[in-house]
Design a protein around this motif. Structure first.
Motif, PDB file in Angstrom:
ATOM      1  N   UNK A 259       0.754  -0.933   0.029  1.00 40.89           N
ATOM      2  CA  UNK A 259      -0.050   0.002  -0.049  1.00 40.89           C
ATOM      3  C   UNK A 259       0.867   1.178   0.009  1.00 40.89           C
ATOM      4  N   UNK A 260       2.222   1.245   0.184  1.00 41.22           N
ATOM      5  CA  UNK A 260       3.014   2.282   0.086  1.00 41.22           C
ATOM      6  C   UNK A 260       3.167   2.391  -1.389  1.00 41.22           C
ATOM      7  N   UNK A 261       2.735   3.754  -1.515  1.00 38.58           N
ATOM      8  CA  UNK A 261       2.656   3.913  -3.310  1.00 38.58           C
ATOM      9  C   UNK A 261       3.907   3.758  -4.019  1.00 38.58           C
ATOM     10  N   UNK A 262       5.056   4.087  -3.684  1.00 35.42           N
ATOM     11  CA  UNK A 262       6.367   3.516  -4.253  1.00 35.42           C
ATOM     12  C   UNK A 262       6.375   1.983  -4.366  1.00 35.42           C
ATOM     13  N   UNK A 263       6.103   1.122  -3.152  1.00 35.26           N
ATOM     14  CA  UNK A 263       6.162  -0.203  -3.491  1.00 35.26           C
ATOM     15  C   UNK A 263       5.170  -0.649  -4.116  1.00 35.26           C
TER      16      UNK A 263
ATOM     17  N   UNK B 154       3.944   0.897  -6.947  1.00 36.57           N
ATOM     18  CA  UNK B 154       4.204   0.866  -8.292  1.00 36.57           C
ATOM     19  C   UNK B 154       5.197  -0.112  -8.700  1.00 36.57           C
TER      20      UNK B 154
ATOM     21  N   UNK C 182      -6.206   1.693  -3.858  1.00 38.84           N
ATOM     22  CA  UNK C 182      -5.796   1.026  -2.760  1.00 38.84           C
ATOM     23  C   UNK C 182      -6.622   0.937  -1.588  1.00 38.84           C
TER      24      UNK C 182
ATOM     25  N   UNK D  50       2.557   8.850   4.270  1.00 38.87           N
ATOM     26  CA  UNK D  50       1.409   8.614   3.272  1.00 38.87           C
ATOM     27  C   UNK D  50       0.043   8.224   3.974  1.00 38.87           C
ATOM     28  N   UNK D  51       0.033   7.619   5.198  1.00 41.56           N
ATOM     29  CA  UNK D  51      -0.888   7.341   6.240  1.00 41.56           C
ATOM     30  C   UNK D  51      -1.555   5.901   5.807  1.00 41.56           C
ATOM     31  N   UNK D  52      -0.638   5.281   4.901  1.00 39.82           N
ATOM     32  CA  UNK D  52      -1.143   3.792   4.294  1.00 39.82           C
ATOM     33  C   UNK D  52      -1.103   2.917   5.657  1.00 39.82           C
TER      34      UNK D  52
END
Lengths: 767, 172
Positions: free
Chosen positions: A133-137, A139, A190, A220-222
């Motif tokens: 859920x981390x945006x970079x991960x 991707x 997500x 991010x808050x994820x």
């Protein structure tokens, strides 16, 4: 390593420079600059670093007891603790938790430790859908790529690349393009994944034994959603993450964001003492108030050993466990800034500290693939919030790799030139560079014939094939008359004879610091008795055989300032073998040199050093190679040349005999290790005092780093790193370009039309 | 930086502003807290009850929300346990009445802070949290500005959490 594998490594680096280099450079250099700005704003930065370091030293020291305490606390809180021996053990436990929860989907927040154990792959095999859920991960999960940075995993991806990826994967009606649109798109996708998740997995940046609280550093808050929404929370964390108390978190919280991305704090620091009292958010019951749902949260803390408890027993790898994974060592590294973690990294970890992590967790074979990208420049040591001596760890790892490998076989060209003390299988390239002292002695004895030969085409071809020395580099032109010959100031013969007896003392731990030896540098160059200072100008290999102008200028400058100078014949410091990981050879050299220098120190001489990498041996590395008392004495009584000049001037020496100008401009590239020792400012101050207008470079390293830039597999990377220095120096349009280190001179000479001089040459009375 | 007590609010406000967090200060005795909150809130709004007897949420704020209401809300209103002047941060306790999801899901987070609950620095913060966690084993978020990411090629405020944060600071 063979020439073929050199070419393969060069090809990999070339490809990464082309495809990822620009994005990695922009991001890492941005983080690095922000780090400087952020720590500048912290009044008690060094005190916080020391405090953080002490907490980690103490915690690792009593780790077994802390593991027991944490287990009791978490269990008393209502959670469960599982101590996993290795990755397979941890994965089996996590799979069991998922099975018990009847889980179809697990959502994760970013966790390097979870990547280390490859839990995603394992759960996938068990039929559990794992979503990052981390945006970079996320991707990277979509792109099926590996992280290139421990904090910002998709640092190598451009916005355009992410937009293409989303368009290809989801085929949306209105493909998102801007960073805002991409973020909003990802958030919505997500949220659906999180809403349907049965288990949430996080890592933990820190765990407090007293309360069972875990700290998660996020933005991010994820991670908050990951633990809030589902009723089952699994945290995976290395055992080294435990600190004794909640209060111990404070220095780390103040340091971690600043050291990594240069933020004072990240948006969120989750301080969770699970199982939490906070209600779950059950999206299967969208119309039922969350406070009326079933509140039966479960929490599983999976503590991972996976080699860490052995690292704790290892005197050299232990420091790795103090790492808080901030990424400062990556961002401050010249090589990392060019190629990122896909070249400078192992199975999981990347950057300088990865040498220790990968050696301890995966083994030496994995570390061997990238550890030579650490040049030992030491810029990361200043950047590390827990003051880990990363270059030393990598030197030890390099040494162990070579010790454990088979010799490459007899080669008359190299073996004849390499009388080192190493056993095991040091490759020819390392042995040749490690025995630079022998080469320099021979090269000088047979100059100029040796120079014609060594730079001749056929010889260069052989050197490249046999020893991996890139033929695009000019080799040093050795001088037949050495600096020692020219100076003809051998000093008191009795001191030279004292060597034999001193040697025994210097290598014994019992020798005491002689009375009158001052540790206080400001006093050491003062002249309260009214007598002149006496100094040994250390004839380092480069100055003695090659860059002699700086040596001659040094003699004239010191004498003009009223110092008695001797330039005795002295052996090398052991820097070349140490930088190849040849610790035994370096130790032997250190012992020999210490034995010959200590009589001078005993007789009241200061040791003045021109080459910063040799001074760093005295001040930093000898601590690892020599008995503490000997190392301390050499460290206390040795000075960088311009530092010494600065001290003389500060203490009243008359600057009039020195060359002075009126506002001529200077572009100055200090030396990486010189900057780490905090000695850039002295050169600058002396030049300014003599009327120069000085601009210093900000690039962390010139990219040459001793032998690094000569090696065929690293030539292109070295040039890429060097181009940053080149562009800074060129931008100044200065009257003079100066550099303190030999490597820097070599590199700049290859990049600029002129050969830079040493700062001392600009104040030479004979200029 | 250690800040004297009377200046704590100013120091906090200055730091919070660097993250784009605006503050509205209101005196409880004027009875205007609900009115102030109503002005700051963008509908629809969810929240968790405030822990003070003399201050309560406007009726337009849905407490004990459903998951649907949580995801549809524009604003979430919750109390901050205390604030850290040096960093412009607030401590958000994760309580049984759902303060954590209410502060997390909506685009705008409005926190309500008692001006007396501002500590100067991180040392004071962790001393207070240490005592608290040892006593009640609770959980909290140290929140500094809105959620953010740099993973999409540029810095974006508003990632998985709120993109805006507004503070209502009450005085007595």
């Amino acid at each position: 390593m063979s020439s073929d594998s050199h070419e393969a490594q060069a090809a990999q680096i070339r490809e990464l420079l082309r495809t990822e280099g620009a994005a990695v450079a922009e991001n890492t250099r941005g983080f690095n600059q922000s780090r400087y700005d952020a720590v500048d704003g912290l009044d008690d930065y060094d005190a916080l670093r020391q405090e953080a370091r002490q907490i980690k030293e103490d915690a690792i020291e009593r780790l077994p007891a802390l593991i027991d305490e944490l287990r009791e606390t978490v269990e008393a809180n209502g959670g469960e603790v599982y101590l996993a021996d290795d990755a397979a053990d941890a994965n089996a436990y996590v799979a069991e938790v998922c099975a018990d929860a009847d889980a179809d989907r697990l959502v994760k927040s970013k966790s390097m430790t979870s990547e280390e154990i490859e839990v995603n792959e394992h759960l996938d095999e068990q039929g559990v859908d794992v979503v990052e859920t981390d945006l970079g991960e996320w991707v990277l999960q979509l792109a099926d790529e590996a992280p290139s940075h421990i904090v910002a995993p998709a640092i190598h991806k451009s916005r355009e690349g992410i937009a293409e990826l989303f368009a290809e994967r989801f085929d949306p009606d209105e493909p998102p393009e801007t960073a805002e649109e991409l973020t909003s798109f990802a958030r919505q996708k997500l949220l659906e994944e999180i809403a349907g998740a049965d288990v949430g997995m996080t890592g933990a940046n820190f765990l407090t034994a007293d309360t069972g609280t875990m700290a998660l550093v996020t933005s991010e808050g994820n991670a908050r959603k990951t633990v809030t929404v589902p009723d089952t929370h699994v945290a995976v964390a290395g055992v080294e993450k435990i600190v004794p108390t909640v209060e111990d978190l404070q220095p780390f919280v103040e340091l971690i964001g600043r050291s990594g991305t240069g933020q004072d704090l990240t948006s969120y620091l989750s301080l969770l003492t699970p199982p939490m009292d906070s209600p779950t958010v059950d999206f299967d019951e969208p119309e039922t108030p969350i406070t009326e749902g079933e509140d039966d949260r479960s929490f599983h803390l999976v503590l991972i050993d996976n080699g860490r408890l052995s690292m704790r027993e290892d005197d050299h790898l232990r420091e790795t466990l103090y790492c808080i994974r901030c990424s400062a060592c990556s961002n401050s590294c010249g090589n990392f800034q060019s190629v990122g973690g896909h070249a400078f990294g192992g199975e999981t970890y990347s950057g300088g500290i990865a040498g220790g992590w990968e050696a301890g967790i995966e083994g030496l074979d994995t570390a061997a693939e990238f550890v030579d990208l650490c040049t030992g420049c030491s810029r990361c040591v200043d950047a590390c919030p827990v003051e880990i001596d990363i270059p030393w760890i990598n030197t030890v790892v390099r040494s162990r790799i070579q010790q454990g490998s088979e010799p490459e076989g007899i080669d008359t060209l190299v073996d004849g030139l390499t009388p080192d003390a190493e056993t095991g299988g040091f490759d020819r390239q390392k042995r040749l560079f490690g025995n630079f002292e022998t080469l320099a002695t021979l090269g000088s004895a047979f100059a100029p014939v040796s120079n014609w030969l060594s730079n001749a085409g056929p010889v260069r071809a052989v050197l490249e094939r046999v020893a991996g020395i890139d033929r695009r580099r000019d080799l040093p032109e050795f001088r037949r008359v050495t600096l020692v010959d020219w100076a003809d100031r051998p000093g008191d013969p009795a001191l030279a004879e004292a060597t034999t007896t001193a040697l025994a003392e210097a290598t014994s731990d019992d020798s005491e610091t002689p009375a009158g030896t001052s540790d206080d540098r400001s006093e050491a160059t003062s002249d309260e008795s009214g007598t002149h200072r006496r100094a040994v100008l250390y004839p380092d290999l480069y100055t003695n055989y090659w860059l002699q102008e700086r040596g001659r200028a040094a003699v004239r400058v010191l004498e003009a300032l009223g110092t008695d100078v001797v330039v005795p014949e002295l052996p090398g410091t052991g820097r070349p073998p140490l930088s190849q990981g040849m610790i035994d050879t370096a130790t032997e050299k250190a012992r020999t040199l210490a034995g010959q220098l200590t009589p001078y120190i005993d007789a009241g001489y200061d040791v003045v050093v021109i080459e910063p990498s040799d001074l760093a041996m005295f001040r930093e590395d000898y601590d690892h190679l020599l008995p503490a008392a000997t190392a301390d004495r050499l460290a206390a009584d040795s000075y960088e040349l311009l530092e010494y000049v600065f001290g003389l001037l500060e203490n009243g020496a008359d600057a009039d005999p020195l060359a002075s100008v009126d506002g001529e401009t200077v572009a100055y590239h200090s030396h990486c290790q010189q900057r780490t020792m905090g000695l850039e400012a002295h050169s600058r101050a002396v030049l300014e005092r003599c009327g120069y207008d000085v601009t210093t470079t900000e690039a962390e390293c010139c990219g040459m780093a001793g032998s690094f830039g000569y090696k065929e597999q690293f030539y292109e990377l070295s040039i890429d790193v060097g181009e940053r220095v080149e562009s800074e120096l060129t931008a100044v349009e200065a009257d003079h370009v100066v550099a303190s280190g030999t490597s820097c001179v070599d590199q700049i000479e290859d990049l600029l039309p002129e050969q830079p001089r040493h700062p001392v040459e600009l104040i030479d009375p004979e200029m | 930086m250690t800040v004297a007590q009377p200046d704590l609010y100013d120091a906090f406000a200055e730091e919070a502003a660097t993250y784009g967090v605006e503050l509205t200060r209101v005196d409880v005795s004027t009875g205007a807290v609900r009115e102030t909150l109503a002005e700051v809130i963008e509908q629809p709004a969810v929240g968790a009850p405030l822990p003070w007897e003399d201050v309560s949420l406007p009726a337009s704020v849905t407490t004990e929300p459903t998951p649907a209401e949580l995801t549809e809300a524009t604003t979430g209103v919750t109390a901050a346990s205390f604030a850290v002047a040096e960093y412009g941060s607030v401590i958000l306790a994760a309580t049984p009445d759902g303060s954590e999801p209410a502060s997390l899901f909506p685009d705008l987070h409005v926190f309500v802070l008692d001006a007396a609950d501002i500590v100067p620095d991180m040392r004071a913060t962790f001393e207070r949290l240490g005592d608290q966690f040892r006593a009640d084993r609770s959980s909290a978020i140290l929140a500094t500005g809105p959620s953010a990411t740099a993973d999409m090629g540029a810095l974006v405020q508003g990632a998985h959490g709120p993109e805006r944060v507004h503070g209502v600071v009450i005085d007595r």
